[in-house]
Design a protein around this motif. Structure first.
Motif, PDB file in Angstrom:
ATOM      1  N   PRO A   4      42.650  10.630  39.255  1.00  0.00           N
ATOM      2  CA  PRO A   4      42.184   9.259  39.524  1.00  0.00           C
ATOM      3  C   PRO A   4      41.453   9.133  40.860  1.00  0.00           C
ATOM      4  CG  PRO A   4      44.419   9.227  38.655  1.00  0.00           C
ATOM      5  CD  PRO A   4      44.100  10.663  38.954  1.00  0.00           C
ATOM      6  N   GLU A   5      41.914   9.860  41.878  1.00  0.00           N
ATOM      7  CA  GLU A   5      41.253   9.808  43.184  1.00  0.00           C
ATOM      8  C   GLU A   5      39.868  10.445  43.121  1.00  0.00           C
ATOM      9  OE1 GLU A   5      40.177   9.388  47.085  1.00  0.00           O
ATOM     10  OE2 GLU A   5      41.802   8.378  45.999  1.00  0.00           O
ATOM     11  N   ASP A  60      46.367   7.318  30.044  1.00  0.00           N
ATOM     12  CA  ASP A  60      47.652   7.942  30.358  1.00  0.00           C
ATOM     13  C   ASP A  60      47.701   9.328  29.733  1.00  0.00           C
ATOM     14  OD1 ASP A  60      48.525   5.699  31.735  1.00  0.00           O
ATOM     15  OD2 ASP A  60      49.410   4.794  29.935  1.00  0.00           O
ATOM     16  N   ASP A 107      36.246   4.864  40.538  1.00  0.00           N
ATOM     17  CA  ASP A 107      35.942   3.916  39.455  1.00  0.00           C
ATOM     18  C   ASP A 107      34.712   4.342  38.669  1.00  0.00           C
ATOM     19  OD1 ASP A 107      33.976   3.491  41.316  1.00  0.00           O
ATOM     20  OD2 ASP A 107      34.269   1.325  41.489  1.00  0.00           O
ATOM     21  N   TYR A 154      36.541   7.126  33.137  1.00  0.00           N
ATOM     22  CA  TYR A 154      37.431   6.412  32.237  1.00  0.00           C
ATOM     23  C   TYR A 154      38.770   7.131  32.226  1.00  0.00           C
ATOM     24  CZ  TYR A 154      33.120   4.202  30.641  1.00  0.00           C
ATOM     25  OH  TYR A 154      31.935   3.508  30.586  1.00  0.00           O
ATOM     26  N   LEU A 155      39.846   6.398  32.545  1.00  0.00           N
ATOM     27  CA  LEU A 155      41.166   7.006  32.678  1.00  0.00           C
ATOM     28  C   LEU A 155      42.103   6.523  31.581  1.00  0.00           C
ATOM     29  CD1 LEU A 155      41.564   6.684  36.543  1.00  0.00           C
ATOM     30  CD2 LEU A 155      41.266   8.817  35.261  1.00  0.00           C
ATOM     31  N   ARG A 180      45.342  10.341  33.728  1.00  0.00           N
ATOM     32  CA  ARG A 180      45.867  10.009  35.055  1.00  0.00           C
ATOM     33  C   ARG A 180      46.932  11.031  35.450  1.00  0.00           C
ATOM     34  NH1 ARG A 180      45.749   5.005  32.347  1.00  0.00           N
ATOM     35  NH2 ARG A 180      44.189   3.547  33.192  1.00  0.00           N
TER      36      ARG A 180
END
Length: 391
Positions: free
Chosen positions: A327-328, A338, A332, A335-336, A322
């Motif tokens: 993320p954008e 940290d 969805d 797979y994200l 992320r």
């Protein structure tokens, strides 16, 4: 309508490193989609190999000396080869944007600048200051090889940033760059006709590249500290599963960082050489998962990792950090985790491999997202508006 794309480094170590897969060539492909004639013009160092024209786009590469003041002798030669109705400067550098604005003074041709990186981030960003003593300044100016002879010295990059406002339009590809420079959002587009998973058999690709016995994580790019490959390798230490390998495609042209990774984590790493863009889909087809584990740094936040759309276009599960716009871009469909979180990477790898069919189904949605928002056609739609604006 003809567009001249000016590139400061057309050597095999610069824009030529990844051939037609990097930003200037993506711009050229998208411009041709809207019926623009395109040429790419720029410099290459005499001690490096310059790019030559391809059937897709003519390339005019002017040999030059890599440092001031000898570099200046090649500037008039380049100016004489710019024939476009619109000048598109790639990167905020004096040998691209500066020359584009010089040409505008003579020709009145509008100038667009494309910003795909924050160049100053490589030398400290906003914290950078050049405050030499008088003695050091004289050394930097007068000594052969002095710091100010470098055409990409950070002080010149800062000067170039002040020229952005003089361009008729600015295109950027991340929110971070928009916050700094403004401009029109122009994402990196993937050639989804070339990167088409239906054209390749993953098992055949794995067999061809000696990967058949492994579950393959793939990083198709040049590893640097900020790209977080070390976090994936640490996750593999945590998992300690002997049939998983991280395949690094291309290696680093910048330093010996990939060698450092091999010395510490060689048991998990397989290296594949740099390959032409037309071969990359076949290589990516061999992956089970594409990993984009960026560290959270200003440099990373400014970037749009092409590895993301490599995986998305080829309908591969993408595991990414992320950071910045990632993320954008994924929405969805991936797979994200940290940034700087090997434990989360390890857990997510376990999750993906526990139900690879479900992960592959999610990846099919990633391909559809790529086609809609991050394709050459999507770039072309934006560029048609940019061209209309500057005219």
């Amino acid at each position: 309508m003809k567009v001249s794309i000016i590139v400061s480094d057309l050597s095999s170590q610069g824009a030529g490193r990844w051939g037609g897969a990097v930003r200037p060539f993506l711009l050229a492909k998208a411009l041709k989609k809207i019926d623009c004639e395109v040429e790419i013009v720029g410099f290459y160092r005499r001690d490096k190999e310059g790019l030559s024209s391809s059937p897709d786009v003519p390339i005019i590469a002017i040999p030059t000396h890599p440092s001031y003041p000898k570099f200046l002798a090649s500037v008039p030669k380049l100016l004489n080869h710019i024939t476009g109705d619109i000048i598109y400067a790639y990167k905020v550098k004096l040998p691209s944007l500066g020359i584009a604005l010089l040409h505008k003074i003579k020709s009145r041709c509008p100038v667009i600048v494309d910003i795909d990186d924050w160049e100053l981030s490589w030398s400290g960003g906003d914290e950078y200051q050049y405050k030499p003593s008088v003695f050091q300044l004289l050394k930097d100016i007068l000594e052969p090889g002095g710091a100010l002879h470098n055409t990409d010295h950070s002080i010149y990059l800062r000067w170039a940033e002040k020229l952005v406002a003089k361009a008729d339009a600015v295109t950027i590809h991340t929110q971070f760059l928009h916050d700094r420079f403004g401009g029109i959002y122009l994402p990196n587009g993937k050639d989804t006709a070339l990167f088409d998973p239906s054209l390749y058999n993953p098992e055949n690709s794995r067999e061809k590249y000696g990967l058949s016995n492994y579950r393959i994580l793939m990083f198709p790019g040049a590893p640097t500290y900020s790209k977080g490959v070390q976090d994936v390798l640490t996750a593999l230490d945590i998992l300690n599963q002997s049939d998983i390998r991280l395949v690094i495609v291309g290696g680093s042209p910048y330093d010996d960082y990939d060698q450092q990774l091999t010395e510490k984590w060689g048991r998990w790493i397989i290296k594949l050489p740099k390959s032409p863009p037309a071969v990359m889909p076949e290589i990516v087809a061999a992956a089970h998962i594409i990993v984009v584990p960026q560290r959270d740094t200003p440099r990373s936040r400014a970037q749009f990792p092409l590895k993301l759309t490599d995986g998305m276009a080829m309908a591969k599960p993408v595991l990414a950090a992320r950071v910045g716009d990632i993320p954008e871009i994924l929405g969805d469909t991936g797979y994200l985790v940290d940034p700087s979180s090997p434990e989360q990477i390890a857990d997510t790898l376990q999750l993906i491999f526990s139900d690879l069919e479900a992960a592959n189904n999610r990846a099919l949605k990633a391909r559809e997202r790529c086609k809609e928002f991050y394709s050459i056609e999507a770039m072309a739609n934006v560029l048609s508006g940019v061209i209309e604006k500057v005219l």
